[in-house]
Design a protein around this motif. Structure first.
Motif: not given
Length: 157
Positions: A5-29
């Motif tokens: 999947m080809y993405v811009s750097k901004e999109s890639f950073e957004k995806m990583k941030k969203e994944l981090h949020e899911m793993l560190t905030v939403q999963r424990p909740e």
């Protein structure tokens, strides 16, 4: 589902941030919600527990999908894009030969596609038809309503 999947750097950073949020905030909740519901008694008749387990399952599916997307993502550097041919992240101005209407779209990966922002997916019928074309070329695209022809007017970044 492991296709690139080809993405811009901004999109890639957004995806990583969203994944981090899911793993560190939403999963424990989600785990806390299950633990709280479990403390309320009989699990066979506990709708709160069932709802919490279902929400956790949905979250885990989203996490798994996003992890695959992050691992299969390839960042496209705008400085390295060749504008002699239509490719990912190029802006393409083309004219519909039948209606004479001229439009400009940027070709992006599926994750970034947004018609309101003038971004179409490279995997869409029009996106695939335009890929690899040069200025002056006519792209013949098969869409659900039939065959369309687009003349490439300009390619930029």
């Amino acid at each position: 589902m492991s296709e690139v999947m080809y993405v811009s750097k901004e999109s890639f950073e957004k995806m990583k941030k969203e994944l981090h949020e899911m793993l560190t905030v939403q999963r424990p909740e989600a785990s806390r919600a299950i633990a709280e519901a479990r403390e309320k008694g009989d699990l066979r008749e506990n709708a709160e527990y069932d709802a919490a387990k279902e929400a956790q399952g949905i979250l885990e599916a989203k996490i798994a999908k996003l992890e695959i997307q992050v691992h299969s993502a390839r960042i496209v550097d705008e400085r390295e894009i060749d504008t002699s041919k239509v490719s990912v992240l190029t802006k393409v101005t083309f004219t519909n030969t039948a209606t004479k209407k001229t439009v400009t779209y940027q070709l992006v990966g599926e994750k970034e596609a947004n018609l309101k922002e003038g971004k179409i997916s490279v995997s869409s019928p029009i996106g695939q038809g335009l890929l690899g074309k040069a200025i002056g070329d006519v792209a013949e695209v098969t869409v659900p309503s039939g065959q369309m022809k687009f003349k490439i007017e300009n390619i930029s970044i």
